[in-house]
Design a protein around this motif. Structure first.
Motif, short mmCIF file in Angstrom:
data_model
loop_
_atom_site.label_atom_id
_atom_site.label_comp_id
_atom_site.label_asym_id
_atom_site.label_seq_id
_atom_site.Cartn_x
_atom_site.Cartn_y
_atom_site.Cartn_z
N SER A 34 -4.19 4.03 -2.38
CA SER A 34 -4.15 3.12 -3.53
C SER A 34 -4.00 1.68 -3.07
O SER A 34 -4.58 0.75 -3.67
CB SER A 34 -2.99 3.51 -4.46
N ALA A 35 -3.23 1.46 -2.00
CA ALA A 35 -3.08 0.10 -1.48
C ALA A 35 -4.41 -0.43 -0.96
O ALA A 35 -4.77 -1.59 -1.20
CB ALA A 35 -2.03 0.08 -0.36
N ASP A 37 6.40 4.26 -4.55
CA ASP A 37 6.31 4.89 -3.23
C ASP A 37 5.19 4.27 -2.40
O ASP A 37 4.41 3.46 -2.89
CB ASP A 37 6.04 6.40 -3.40
N HIS A 38 5.12 4.67 -1.12
CA HIS A 38 4.02 4.24 -0.25
C HIS A 38 2.76 5.00 -0.63
O HIS A 38 2.73 6.23 -0.50
CB HIS A 38 4.32 4.57 1.21
N GLY A 95 -0.99 4.79 0.55
CA GLY A 95 -1.93 4.12 1.44
C GLY A 95 -3.32 3.96 0.85
O GLY A 95 -3.94 2.90 0.96
N ALA A 104 -0.63 5.99 -9.76
CA ALA A 104 0.78 6.38 -9.89
C ALA A 104 1.67 5.27 -9.34
O ALA A 104 2.09 5.33 -8.19
CB ALA A 104 1.02 7.69 -9.14
N PRO A 105 1.93 4.26 -10.16
CA PRO A 105 2.72 3.11 -9.68
C PRO A 105 4.21 3.41 -9.71
O PRO A 105 4.96 2.85 -10.50
CB PRO A 105 2.35 2.02 -10.69
N ASP A 106 4.62 4.34 -8.82
CA ASP A 106 6.00 4.82 -8.82
C ASP A 106 6.86 4.16 -7.75
O ASP A 106 7.99 4.57 -7.53
CB ASP A 106 6.01 6.35 -8.65
#
Lengths: 216, 216, 216, 216
Positions: free
Chosen positions: B88-89, B83-84, B86, B79-81
């Motif tokens: 996925s990062a 937002d933060h 963690g 979900a590349p929206d």
């Protein structure tokens, strides 16, 4: 899900060794932990970095620490917006369900995430600024702190100072969570900031009175 | 941040013991790891639970595993929206920057997060349904899988099956990340699903062909 | 004895840490203690309870305190009947062989043994009244004191008062030992009664003049 | 009890220092331990000797070990005769009420109690043979083992071997307690024998297969 593979053989071998030794030696205790539930004394928020083993540094065995690990040991500010917040969920569970007595944020040297944030702040990492970069978006939690170290010329020293700022930023953000603020006020929880040097094995703690890190 | 406290003495003592032994024995390696950077072979996504030590189970030393730990070892969908995110990062960093060869999701028995999701799905946990509940919002990642185990009568067996579904859900969500899909297609990355029984020390892996977990 | 097992690994690790630090720093003193023998200034009679560390409370290092720990820090009356009396043996050795100057009885809050004695005195613990119950038989040392607290309605307050009576009972029984009576009369030994609150860290001492416990 | 005296000033001073530091640092945890009760992982049976600090050797903090200390770390055989048995009561409480996972017997060098038993066995200690000698009667628990070391000429070596026999005797006697035998059979409890050299800081464990002590 037809993409999952069996475990590589070297890990199977190591697991079998652990089962016959480390598990067997502690079977009774592990069964009790399974039956009665965990009662960890502390939560640790540490980096995913493969070089940082909080359980080694503190000689901790199964059951002692509830551990959340993310990029650069960051805690985002309190934001109950209904979205998925993995770090906030871990903290909420530790403090409100497990009622840990200590919450420790452990930073470290040579942190790739912190370096990425420096690169971004200096305009050297356009790929991290893309909306689709999860690492970039995640490191924005730390970015406002960059002004604290922007004047440091030596890049190595700058990074080491910024890594400590990541710990301070997380401690500050932790206090924005109402359940943490109230637990700290009620003297049921204490916060601790640490930074470790991977190569030298040194450990520093954040001294709130002097607002600086001191050797443990 | 005037709420941080010094480290409790028993942890200082243990740290000093590690510095004089575990660190001293490995100093050369740790210095190389610091200077040359990490090169982990695998990323592990595990639970924060204090009873699950992936480094113990696989006898892993500093530098081997890049480890992300969150509640119930969950991976949210791509979900590349902006937002933060963690989790996925951490995954993005492991796969695109560190280029790990294996990505292992490790579930476990007696998982408090999974149990909370069951309670929510059965309507028994209104506090988790509140918008302000980070644990509740986080466990919604798993909730759609509940229908797979809704018919199981025995609550213990239901929980153990649902814990395995949490691993499968994470494996499925991992494949929604374009950089994972392409790395898997290019045979540069393999995914693995595991589930461990805390009390018995057993380990199972997800067999994609049979769509079930088998003893390692 | 083919049931003994090797030490769990986490304790081996911690021992090695101590050997390299706590032991190494004090090697000369420990060697002198080994060669010349111990010369403790005080004997402490404390409970086995894992939450009561007399060495922590008094910052005591190796060589300072001769410590006997049993359930509820009890001393039985003098009874030279030829049987095995572990507590009496420890006291005899401390007073007649080591000639300690102080004999300290340390009671504490939340004592499971004292609670068992209350349950027994109220007729609520038939399993402790069985002849085969070692805990029940041991707590009979304290039982005659129950009349002192029988009228207290609040069970928490009753337990806390009875815990202090356990200290007084031990002090009284100590004086029935001829070698203690004569050492006290000769001003070669003094007795001390203490009670500590585990949760609050408070410490009280028995004031013989007022026959009550006062904050230290 | 008009013989009790106030605590010596040096201990008051040290207690106050601990209250302001060691206690203050861990207040939240100690309060939880007080409210929720202890859950020690292991029981340790150690000597009263002031030179043996099991908590130091194993870096153990409050709440980890349930500790019984008597002369020469002896366990008498099972004898449910209705008398006061302090050691048996401590063991019963640890195994049946607290359900510890490990039971560790820790012997040590330069043990005065063991030396007394040697003197008695050689006819050199008539005072210990008197019915009124509590130390003599207590050490009779170990006396039958003397034949195992009677032939050793060097008195230092003889004592060190006999100290290890004290550990083995205790392990053997532990197995005569029905609740220990059944817990060991049910794999809920494991026994461990250790011997430490006070001056050298060495630690050995009893290897049941080879029936000898080996370095940890």
């Amino acid at each position: 899900m037809n993409h999952a593979k069996p475990l590589p053989g070297y890990l199977v071998t190591r697991y079998q060794g652990w089962k016959a030794t480390g598990y067997a030696e502690n079977q009774h205790w592990y069964r009790r932990l399974a039956e009665e539930g965990q009662r960890p004394r502390a939560m640790v928020i540490s980096c995913c970095d493969s070089r940082v083993h909080v359980t080694s540094i503190f000689g901790a065995d199964q059951g002692e620490f509830f551990i959340h690990r993310n990029i650069a040991n960051l805690v985002p500010p309190y934001a109950p917006d209904g979205d998925h917040h993995g770090t906030s969920a871990a903290i909420e569970y530790a403090v409100t369900a497990l009622k840990v007595s200590h919450l420790i944020v452990l930073g470290h040297s040579q942190c790739g995430g912190v370096q990425g944030c420096i690169d971004m702040a200096k305009g050297n990492a356009p790929h991290l600024e893309a909306k689709t970069s999860f690492v970039g978006r995640w490191m924005e939690i730390l970015k406002p702190k960059f002004e604290q170290v922007a004047d440091i010329q030596d890049p190595v020293e700058q990074a080491r100072r910024f890594e400590r700022q990541a710990v301070v930023a997380s401690l500050e953000n932790l206090m924005t969570f109402p359940f943490i603020d109230s637990a700290v006020q009620a003297r049921e929880l204490s916060l601790h900031g640490l930074w470790t040097d991977i190569g030298e094995g040194d450990l520093e703690y954040y001294d709130a009175v002097q607002d600086r890190f001191l050797a443990v």
